[in-house]
Design a protein around this motif. Structure first.
Motif, PDB file in Angstrom:
ATOM      1  N   ASP A 126      68.864  42.612   3.581  1.00  0.00           N
ATOM      2  CA  ASP A 126      67.707  42.737   4.458  1.00  0.00           C
ATOM      3  C   ASP A 126      67.774  43.978   5.354  1.00  0.00           C
ATOM      4  O   ASP A 126      66.797  44.324   6.015  1.00  0.00           O
ATOM      5  N   TYR A 162      63.112  44.226   7.080  1.00  0.00           N
ATOM      6  CA  TYR A 162      61.880  43.464   6.930  1.00  0.00           C
ATOM      7  C   TYR A 162      62.211  41.986   7.040  1.00  0.00           C
ATOM      8  O   TYR A 162      63.135  41.492   6.384  1.00  0.00           O
ATOM      9  N   VAL A 187      60.973  38.462   6.261  1.00  0.00           N
ATOM     10  CA  VAL A 187      60.014  37.787   5.379  1.00  0.00           C
ATOM     11  C   VAL A 187      59.257  36.692   6.113  1.00  0.00           C
ATOM     12  O   VAL A 187      58.022  36.584   6.004  1.00  0.00           O
ATOM     13  N   ASP A 188      59.959  35.868   6.891  1.00  0.00           N
ATOM     14  CA  ASP A 188      59.333  34.716   7.538  1.00  0.00           C
ATOM     15  C   ASP A 188      58.230  35.115   8.502  1.00  0.00           C
ATOM     16  O   ASP A 188      57.232  34.400   8.657  1.00  0.00           O
ATOM     17  N   ASN A 213      56.872  38.364   8.533  1.00  0.00           N
ATOM     18  CA  ASN A 213      56.117  39.476   7.959  1.00  0.00           C
ATOM     19  C   ASN A 213      56.033  40.656   8.920  1.00  0.00           C
ATOM     20  O   ASN A 213      54.995  41.284   9.088  1.00  0.00           O
ATOM     21  N   LEU A 270      57.623  45.723   0.095  1.00  0.00           N
ATOM     22  CA  LEU A 270      58.331  44.473   0.401  1.00  0.00           C
ATOM     23  C   LEU A 270      57.346  43.400   0.848  1.00  0.00           C
ATOM     24  O   LEU A 270      57.458  42.236   0.454  1.00  0.00           O
ATOM     25  N   ALA A 271      56.383  43.781   1.698  1.00  0.00           N
ATOM     26  CA  ALA A 271      55.376  42.821   2.150  1.00  0.00           C
ATOM     27  C   ALA A 271      54.505  42.365   0.991  1.00  0.00           C
ATOM     28  O   ALA A 271      54.145  41.185   0.887  1.00  0.00           O
ATOM     29  N   GLU A 281      55.397  42.134  -2.103  1.00  0.00           N
ATOM     30  CA  GLU A 281      56.198  41.190  -2.885  1.00  0.00           C
ATOM     31  C   GLU A 281      56.239  39.828  -2.200  1.00  0.00           C
ATOM     32  O   GLU A 281      56.483  38.808  -2.861  1.00  0.00           O
ATOM     33  N   ASN A 282      55.997  39.814  -0.887  1.00  0.00           N
ATOM     34  CA  ASN A 282      55.943  38.581  -0.104  1.00  0.00           C
ATOM     35  C   ASN A 282      54.534  37.992  -0.101  1.00  0.00           C
ATOM     36  O   ASN A 282      54.259  36.991   0.546  1.00  0.00           O
ATOM     37  N   LYS A 314      51.814  39.420   1.116  1.00  0.00           N
ATOM     38  CA  LYS A 314      51.122  39.675   2.378  1.00  0.00           C
ATOM     39  C   LYS A 314      50.945  41.171   2.605  1.00  0.00           C
ATOM     40  O   LYS A 314      51.521  41.994   1.898  1.00  0.00           O
TER      41      LYS A 314
END
Length: 223
Positions: free
Chosen positions: A44, A64, A66-67, A69, A100-101, A103-104, A106
């Protein structure tokens, strides 16, 4: 220039980057060489260098979450003036974070950054690169879209000696241009997670966190 990620202190580029860090940052802002071993292994934590030939001319570290964003820009280093290193790093970092966002599932909500207050901190006597002057850096971050969170900010020294480091503001760059405030809970969660690696927290920092827990939102102000 090439944008290359570093994941080990054994990477020869890391030694060059760490030397560069010590040239542009005060000692309390630089983590000791050996203590980088574990952070660099953390997927991360993203540490990239701008490489021209065999020379490290710039670097940036960010992460980044993830939880939530959101991202945190840990540092940006420009090793030489007039080379376009700053825009190269900023654009490469943003492209990576947006991916990365994505891929999440968002769109990136925003980015935190600790920003020197040039009215309090003066590094001019030790600066070798004018681009790294706190006043210049603050103006650049303002142009990028960062704003100042409205509270008195301190952070624990990276020496883990229990000292509080002042002279900075906590900035946030929202990707929603209409945002005028940030949820205090997000700020508290971010800061407590970000500094969880340091066991020796100063009382000033603990008091600051408790005060933030009593708020619902924190206003964003111009840098």
């Amino acid at each position: 220039m090439d944008y290359i990620r570093i994941t080990s202190i054994e990477d020869p580029l890391f030694k060059k980057m760490h030397d560069l860090m010590q040239e542009v940052f005060p000692p309390e802002e630089v983590l000791e060489f050996e203590l980088w071993e574990e952070p660099l292994k953390d997927p991360d934590i993203r540490v990239f260098v701008a490489v021209d030939g065999e020379q490290v001319v710039g670097a940036t570290e960010y992460r980044y979450y993830v939880d939530w964003n959101i991202a945190m820009t840990d540092f940006t280093i420009i090793g030489q003036d007039g080379r376009g290193i700053g825009p190269f790093l900023a654009n490469s970092r943003l492209k990576d974070l947006k991916q990365l966002a994505n891929e999440n599932g968002k769109e990136l909500y925003g980015m935190f950054a600790e920003i020197y207050n040039p009215n309090v901190v003066d590094h001019s006597s030790t600066l070798k690169v004018k681009s790294m002057d706190p006043l210049v850096r603050r103006e650049v971050l303002s142009h990028l879209g960062y704003q100042r969170l409205d509270f008195n900010y301190v952070h624990p020294s990276w020496k883990n000696d229990g000292e509080a480091v002042s002279g900075l503001d906590l900035g946030f760059m929202p990707f929603n241009d209409d945002s005028t405030k940030v949820e205090a809970e997000l700020v508290v969660n971010f800061l407590t997670t970000y500094y969880s690696v340091l066991s020796n927290k100063p009382q000033e920092w603990l008091t600051m966190i408790e005060a933030l827990k009593g708020k619902e939102t924190i206003q964003l102000l111009p840098l």
